[in-house]
Motif scaffolding. Structure first.
Motif, PDB file in Angstrom:
ATOM      1  N   HIS A 104      20.584 -29.489  36.577  1.00 33.14           N
ATOM      2  CA  HIS A 104      21.026 -29.479  37.448  1.00 33.14           C
ATOM      3  C   HIS A 104      19.981 -30.328  37.892  1.00 33.14           C
ATOM      4  O   HIS A 104      20.975 -31.368  39.868  1.00 33.14           O
ATOM      5  CB  HIS A 104      20.581 -28.202  38.469  1.00 33.14           C
ATOM      6  CG  HIS A 104      21.432 -27.151  38.056  1.00 33.14           C
ATOM      7  ND1 HIS A 104      20.613 -26.904  36.445  1.00 33.14           N
ATOM      8  CD2 HIS A 104      22.972 -26.218  37.759  1.00 33.14           C
ATOM      9  CE1 HIS A 104      21.156 -25.072  36.677  1.00 33.14           C
ATOM     10  NE2 HIS A 104      21.952 -25.050  37.802  1.00 33.14           N
ATOM     11  N   HIS A 163      27.993 -22.369  41.755  1.00 32.50           N
ATOM     12  CA  HIS A 163      29.012 -23.435  41.682  1.00 32.50           C
ATOM     13  C   HIS A 163      30.446 -22.396  41.814  1.00 32.50           C
ATOM     14  O   HIS A 163      30.930 -21.840  41.081  1.00 32.50           O
ATOM     15  CB  HIS A 163      28.493 -22.987  40.181  1.00 32.50           C
ATOM     16  CG  HIS A 163      27.334 -24.120  39.883  1.00 32.50           C
ATOM     17  ND1 HIS A 163      27.077 -25.038  40.000  1.00 32.50           N
ATOM     18  CD2 HIS A 163      26.667 -23.107  39.163  1.00 32.50           C
ATOM     19  CE1 HIS A 163      25.217 -25.271  39.773  1.00 32.50           C
ATOM     20  NE2 HIS A 163      25.219 -24.340  38.635  1.00 32.50           N
ATOM     21  N   HIS A 183      27.701 -22.880  32.796  1.00 33.83           N
ATOM     22  CA  HIS A 183      27.017 -23.208  31.068  1.00 33.83           C
ATOM     23  C   HIS A 183      27.980 -22.689  30.815  1.00 33.83           C
ATOM     24  O   HIS A 183      27.700 -22.458  29.686  1.00 33.83           O
ATOM     25  CB  HIS A 183      25.300 -22.377  31.668  1.00 33.83           C
ATOM     26  CG  HIS A 183      24.295 -23.055  32.805  1.00 33.83           C
ATOM     27  ND1 HIS A 183      23.710 -24.361  33.441  1.00 33.83           N
ATOM     28  CD2 HIS A 183      25.193 -22.528  34.098  1.00 33.83           C
ATOM     29  CE1 HIS A 183      23.466 -23.833  34.500  1.00 33.83           C
ATOM     30  NE2 HIS A 183      23.314 -23.060  34.955  1.00 33.83           N
ATOM     31  N   HIS A 233      18.180 -17.462  34.689  1.00 40.24           N
ATOM     32  CA  HIS A 233      18.666 -18.122  35.909  1.00 40.24           C
ATOM     33  C   HIS A 233      19.655 -17.834  34.949  1.00 40.24           C
ATOM     34  O   HIS A 233      19.897 -16.859  34.446  1.00 40.24           O
ATOM     35  CB  HIS A 233      18.749 -19.366  35.752  1.00 40.24           C
ATOM     36  CG  HIS A 233      20.196 -20.289  36.345  1.00 40.24           C
ATOM     37  ND1 HIS A 233      19.932 -20.472  38.451  1.00 40.24           N
ATOM     38  CD2 HIS A 233      20.773 -21.238  35.642  1.00 40.24           C
ATOM     39  CE1 HIS A 233      21.188 -21.412  37.809  1.00 40.24           C
ATOM     40  NE2 HIS A 233      21.547 -21.384  36.790  1.00 40.24           N
TER      41      HIS A 233
HETATM   42 ZN   LIG Z   1      22.954 -23.424  36.903  1.00 42.97          ZN
END
Ligand SMILES: [Zn+2]
Length: 301
Positions: free
Chosen positions: A58, A131, A137, A201
């Motif tokens: 990111h 997002h 991902h 994450h």
């Molecule tokens: Zn992410």
């Protein structure tokens, strides 16, 4: 030979050499796309990898060396779905290379070609770095790698039509080997079904979804927002009440929070490569999945 014939001969030689050795310059935003482009492009491409596995995808700096590479690229391969929103748009704009602008054959946003998970039904800054195009991902489901691979092969054949047959035969070879590897991984990872994970994450959701694992909670309270001491203590309490099998840390993440949580709860940390180069064994795309599965299976024993 006079000066003119020497010059003409050198020019002719140079034209021949550039035709014989013309390579497609590929700019890959992330290691997984560099690895895939290398598999598919073979000796006809030159792949530049803009970031490595120890960098947060990111947050890459759009430094001048990346701009220069983007300027000379024939094909840019990135994830899209806003994963690189903090650096790719400025890179594309500064480079000013028409060939690789979104919408042109020389730009691939990989996430457009797969079924994305977690497309939000509402968008609110209060929810953190959510997002809007869904979870970007995508590389940890090998079926997604196969789909993106087909797009890359097709684009290579379009950009470098003289070598289309070469790209097609490499594509067939790769897709064959990849399909066999997927069957092997799915068999090998069967014991992982139902494994309860606590990732830092939401960057392993495609892996969990593929293998039937459950991500029970995240160390980050919201995507992109680190946990406070109070939030970490709260996680400990929740995990004591409802234990998990593994705390997940991926290569680019700070190990501190995962280590602390593991110490308090006695739940082991599993370090996953996340992408090619994230561990010594994840040397290529095949190694990425071999190693991810092996590391997760080690906690089941
Ligand atoms: Zn992410």
């Amino acid at each position: 030979m006079n000066r003119w014939t020497t010059f003409a001969a050198a020019l002719a030689l140079c034209t021949v050499c550039s035709a014989a050795f013309a390579t497609v310059n590929i700019f890959a935003c992330l290691p997984e796309w560099a690895a895939l482009a290398t598999e598919l492009g073979g000796s006809k491409v030159s792949v530049y990898q803009a970031s490595n596995a120890l960098q947060d995808p990111h947050r890459i700096e759009a430094r001048p060396s990346l701009v220069a590479r983007m300027r000379s690229a024939d094909l840019a391969i990135c994830t899209g779905a806003e994963l690189e929103i903090g650096w790719l748009p400025v890179l594309l704009q500064t480079a000013g290379n028409q060939k690789v602008q979104p919408g042109h054959p020389g730009f691939i946003a990989a996430a457009e070609f797969v079924d994305r998970l977690e497309i939000p039904t509402r968008l609110d800054r209060a929810d953190g770095d959510v997002h809007p195009a869904g979870n970007p991902h995508i590389q940890l489901d090998p079926h997604n790698i196969a789909k993106v691979g087909l797009v890359i092969s097709q684009r290579l054949g379009q950009i470098d039509a003289g070598n289309a047959a070469y790209y097609e035969s490499r594509s067939k070879d790769f897709q064959g080997r990849w399909g066999q590897a997927i069957s092997r991984w799915e068999k090998d990872a069967a014991p992982l079904k139902g494994l309860r994970l606590v990732p830092y994450h939401k960057n392993t959701v495609y892996l969990s979804h593929w293998l039937g694992m459950t991500e029970v909670m995240y160390i980050e309270p919201k995507p992109g927002i680190p946990p406070s001491a109070g939030q970490l203590s709260e996680l400990v309490a929740r995990l004591q009440a409802e234990p998990a099998d593994a705390v997940i840390r991926t290569a680019y993440q700070d190990p501190k929070a995962a280590g602390w949580l593991s110490e308090k709860t006695r739940i082991p940390v599993v370090d996953l490569p996340y992408t090619v180069g994230g561990t010594a064994a994840a040397k290529d795309l095949f190694g990425l999945f071999d190693d991810s599965i092996a590391r997760l299976k080690a906690v089941k024993k």
